[in-house]
Design a protein around this motif. Structure first.
Motif, short mmCIF file in Angstrom:
data_model
loop_
_atom_site.label_atom_id
_atom_site.label_comp_id
_atom_site.label_asym_id
_atom_site.label_seq_id
_atom_site.Cartn_x
_atom_site.Cartn_y
_atom_site.Cartn_z
N LEU A 271 0.85 -0.98 -0.13
CA LEU A 271 -0.14 -0.21 -0.09
C LEU A 271 0.81 1.28 0.04
O LEU A 271 1.71 1.47 0.92
N LEU A 272 0.89 2.01 -0.95
CA LEU A 272 1.44 3.23 -1.03
C LEU A 272 0.90 4.62 -0.54
O LEU A 272 -0.46 4.61 -0.88
N ASP A 273 1.52 5.49 0.19
CA ASP A 273 0.88 6.94 0.24
C ASP A 273 1.00 7.59 -0.92
O ASP A 273 1.64 7.29 -1.96
N PRO A 274 -0.13 8.20 -1.10
CA PRO A 274 -0.18 8.98 -2.54
C PRO A 274 1.08 9.70 -2.83
O PRO A 274 1.20 10.01 -3.99
N GLU A 275 1.47 10.47 -1.94
CA GLU A 275 2.85 11.10 -2.20
C GLU A 275 4.00 10.34 -2.52
O GLU A 275 5.07 10.81 -2.97
N GLU A 276 3.90 9.01 -2.59
CA GLU A 276 5.25 8.12 -3.13
C GLU A 276 4.83 7.88 -4.43
O GLU A 276 5.78 7.13 -5.03
N VAL A 277 3.88 8.25 -5.02
CA VAL A 277 3.46 8.12 -6.47
C VAL A 277 4.00 8.84 -7.37
O VAL A 277 3.71 10.37 -7.14
N PRO A 278 4.81 8.82 -8.46
CA PRO A 278 5.33 9.87 -9.33
C PRO A 278 4.32 10.53 -9.86
O PRO A 278 3.21 10.09 -10.20
N ASP A 279 4.46 11.84 -10.17
CA ASP A 279 3.48 12.65 -10.83
C ASP A 279 2.86 12.09 -12.06
O ASP A 279 1.66 12.39 -12.62
N ASP A 280 3.92 11.54 -12.76
CA ASP A 280 3.42 11.06 -14.21
C ASP A 280 3.05 9.57 -14.28
O ASP A 280 2.88 9.39 -15.40
N ALA A 281 2.97 9.06 -13.08
CA ALA A 281 2.58 7.69 -13.22
C ALA A 281 1.14 7.51 -13.46
O ALA A 281 0.23 8.58 -13.41
N LEU A 282 0.80 6.29 -14.36
CA LEU A 282 -0.45 5.86 -14.66
C LEU A 282 -1.19 5.13 -13.46
O LEU A 282 -0.67 4.18 -13.22
N VAL A 283 -2.30 5.83 -12.84
CA VAL A 283 -2.91 5.23 -11.51
C VAL A 283 -4.30 4.81 -12.18
O VAL A 283 -5.08 5.71 -12.82
N VAL A 284 -4.76 3.58 -11.99
CA VAL A 284 -6.04 3.39 -12.27
C VAL A 284 -7.01 2.55 -11.16
O VAL A 284 -6.74 1.85 -10.63
N PRO A 285 -8.29 3.08 -11.13
CA PRO A 285 -8.97 2.77 -10.15
C PRO A 285 -9.61 1.44 -10.98
O PRO A 285 -10.00 1.18 -12.05
N VAL B 69 -14.85 -3.16 -13.61
CA VAL B 69 -14.56 -2.05 -14.63
C VAL B 69 -13.07 -1.41 -14.15
O VAL B 69 -12.84 -1.57 -12.98
N SER B 70 -12.76 -0.50 -15.00
CA SER B 70 -11.37 0.38 -14.61
C SER B 70 -11.72 1.49 -15.30
O SER B 70 -12.01 1.81 -16.73
N LEU B 71 -11.79 2.56 -14.81
CA LEU B 71 -12.23 3.94 -15.27
C LEU B 71 -11.38 5.06 -14.37
O LEU B 71 -10.59 4.84 -13.56
N TYR B 72 -11.58 6.13 -14.69
CA TYR B 72 -10.77 7.45 -14.56
C TYR B 72 -9.30 7.04 -14.38
O TYR B 72 -8.50 7.46 -13.56
N PRO B 73 -8.70 6.70 -15.36
CA PRO B 73 -7.36 6.60 -15.57
C PRO B 73 -6.70 7.89 -15.39
O PRO B 73 -7.24 9.02 -16.22
N MET B 74 -5.77 8.29 -14.27
CA MET B 74 -5.25 9.51 -14.32
C MET B 74 -3.72 9.41 -13.79
O MET B 74 -3.18 8.34 -13.67
N SER B 75 -3.12 10.61 -14.05
CA SER B 75 -1.61 10.86 -13.63
C SER B 75 -1.50 10.85 -11.96
O SER B 75 -2.60 11.17 -11.32
N GLY B 76 -0.40 10.42 -11.47
CA GLY B 76 -0.26 10.49 -10.03
C GLY B 76 -0.59 12.04 -9.65
O GLY B 76 -1.05 12.25 -8.53
N LYS B 77 -0.17 13.03 -10.45
CA LYS B 77 -0.45 14.40 -9.84
C LYS B 77 -1.94 14.63 -9.76
O LYS B 77 -2.37 15.20 -8.81
N GLN B 78 -2.79 14.16 -10.57
CA GLN B 78 -4.39 14.39 -10.53
C GLN B 78 -4.82 13.51 -9.45
O GLN B 78 -5.56 14.33 -8.66
N MET B 79 -4.39 12.28 -9.03
CA MET B 79 -4.69 11.60 -7.82
C MET B 79 -4.35 12.35 -6.64
O MET B 79 -5.25 12.34 -5.61
N LYS B 80 -3.33 12.84 -6.69
CA LYS B 80 -3.01 13.59 -5.27
C LYS B 80 -3.68 14.78 -5.17
O LYS B 80 -4.17 15.04 -4.10
N GLU B 81 -4.08 15.48 -6.20
CA GLU B 81 -4.80 16.65 -6.19
C GLU B 81 -6.35 16.56 -5.91
O GLU B 81 -6.92 17.45 -4.90
N PHE B 82 -6.97 15.57 -6.44
CA PHE B 82 -8.47 15.31 -6.23
C PHE B 82 -8.84 14.17 -5.39
O PHE B 82 -9.89 14.05 -5.11
N GLY B 83 -8.05 13.31 -5.09
CA GLY B 83 -8.41 12.05 -4.46
C GLY B 83 -8.40 12.42 -2.94
O GLY B 83 -8.02 13.21 -2.43
#
Length: 363
Positions: free
Chosen positions: A46-60, A187-201
């Motif tokens: 389990l990663l803390d959100p801040e451990e994820v690179p801003d340009d990484a592809l994160v998918v729910p 399903v897999s949806l809202y694919p986003m960057s690490g930066k977007q995930m940190k800002e709105f998650g």
């Protein structure tokens, strides 16, 4: 980062069921899926959100449909690899990490199972801080993030990718396909960057679920407090009512569980009545004709003895429950948030008033 094994899964499932506000599916079913994957493949990082690179592809990763269907139509287990391959192929690069889209008995567990089976990390973040019935109802919509490309697969192997003009259109089209596939799909949806995930998650949701689950598991070890006082303090909850379930009206329609549970007061509430209306998740709590809580604040029913959450599909005549209100994530109280998930969206004829104000005498 830390590891999630079977003891952690037990607590996360219980706590997420409380945050699921009655929806999100049966925590027992979700727990079995996650435990089975971890037993076979090992614990999940389990990663803390801040451990994820801003340009990484994160998918729910999530289940879409009517949660009651999962009791008869289980998740096959091959869906996660199919979703991973579809999304990775679309973007031309591999997914960095999975994440839950919501807190709930099933959708808090599926990303754990997917991460275990594919040997991937999961991020301690989601898009609701609770559960909601429609897929556009996430904090990422408030942030302008698109739900698509959305990958969908059923247990038989049927699959498709949606690209839509709005997140509401994604909900409409995906819901139709979900119904054709038996009212339940992965399903897999809202694919986003690490930066977007940190800002709105909603950060720390998995950890909060685990803490709540542990508090419920150890609710009798409360020192000078009563179990009820301990539970309300640990959950930061508002006691709205205690009663015996007198009637449950429930139907599955258009891929949702709709209904109403009627309660007759017990203890200090004897002689009073209440009802809770739901669409997958609990929408309103009304006591003696007065609304005490509405979406987007959380309304959960818990067993009066164990404080284990009771989901909408677990409501049964005669069960004794306490109705608890929890404050929602701050973004839901913004103008955009209320437009997306406020009471009027669900056809409830009242403006949104924060839970803590209603409990002081608002109406």
């Amino acid at each position: 980062m830390r590891k999630i094994g079977i003891p952690e899964i037990e607590d996360i499932a219980t706590g997420a069921a409380l945050l699921g506000a009655g929806g999100g599916g049966d925590p027992y079913v979700g727990k079995l899926v996650a435990i089975g994957a971890v037993q076979e493949c090992g614990p999940v990082t389990l990663l803390d959100p801040e451990e994820v690179p801003d340009d990484a592809l994160v998918v729910p990763i999530a289940m879409m449909g009517a949660p009651t269907v999962l009791a008869e139509k289980a998740i096959g287990g091959n869906e996660y690899k199919k979703l991973f391959d579809m999304v990775s192929k679309f973007f031309g690069r591999e997914i960095y990490a999975f994440m839950p889209i919501e807190a709930g008995g099933v959708n808090s567990m599926l990303p754990i199972a997917a991460a275990a089976r594919l040997n991937m990390p999961m991020v301690d973040v989601d898009g609701m801080g609770r559960a909601f019935p429609e897929l556009q109802m996430v904090t990422f919509t408030i942030g302008g993030i698109k739900a698509t490309p959305m990958a969908l697969v059923d247990e038989k192997g049927n699959s498709c990718i949606f690209e839509t003009i709005t997140n509401k259109w994604t909900e409409e089209l995906a819901r139709s396909v979900t119904m054709s596939c038996g009212a339940s799909v992965s399903v897999s949806l809202y694919p986003m960057s690490g930066k977007q995930m940190k800002e709105f998650g909603v950060h720390g949701i998995v950890t909060r679920s685990q803490q709540l689950g542990k508090a419920i598991r150890t609710v009798k070890d409360c020192g000078d407090q009563t179990p009820e006082e301990h539970f309300l303090e640990m959950s930061e909850g508002f006691k709205l009512f205690k009663g015996k379930i007198a009637d449950v009206l429930r139907e599955t329609r258009a891929g949702f569980n709709f209904g109403k549970v009627v309660l007759e007061g017990i203890g200090e509430y004897k002689g009073h009545t209440a009802y809770v209306e739901f669409q997958n998740e609990n929408l309103t709590a009304t006591v003696d004709g007065k609304i005490l809580a509405t979406t987007p604040d959380l309304i959960s029913l818990v067993d009066t003895e164990t404080y284990i959450p009771v989901t909408t599909d677990g409501l049964k005549y005669g069960k004794r429950v306490m109705v608890v209100g929890l404050k929602c994530f701050h973004l839901w109280r913004t103008e955009k948030g209320i437009e997306l998930v406020g009471p009027r969206y669900f056809g409830v004829d009242t403006d949104y008033i924060p839970l803590e104000e209603r409990c002081k005498g608002g109406n």
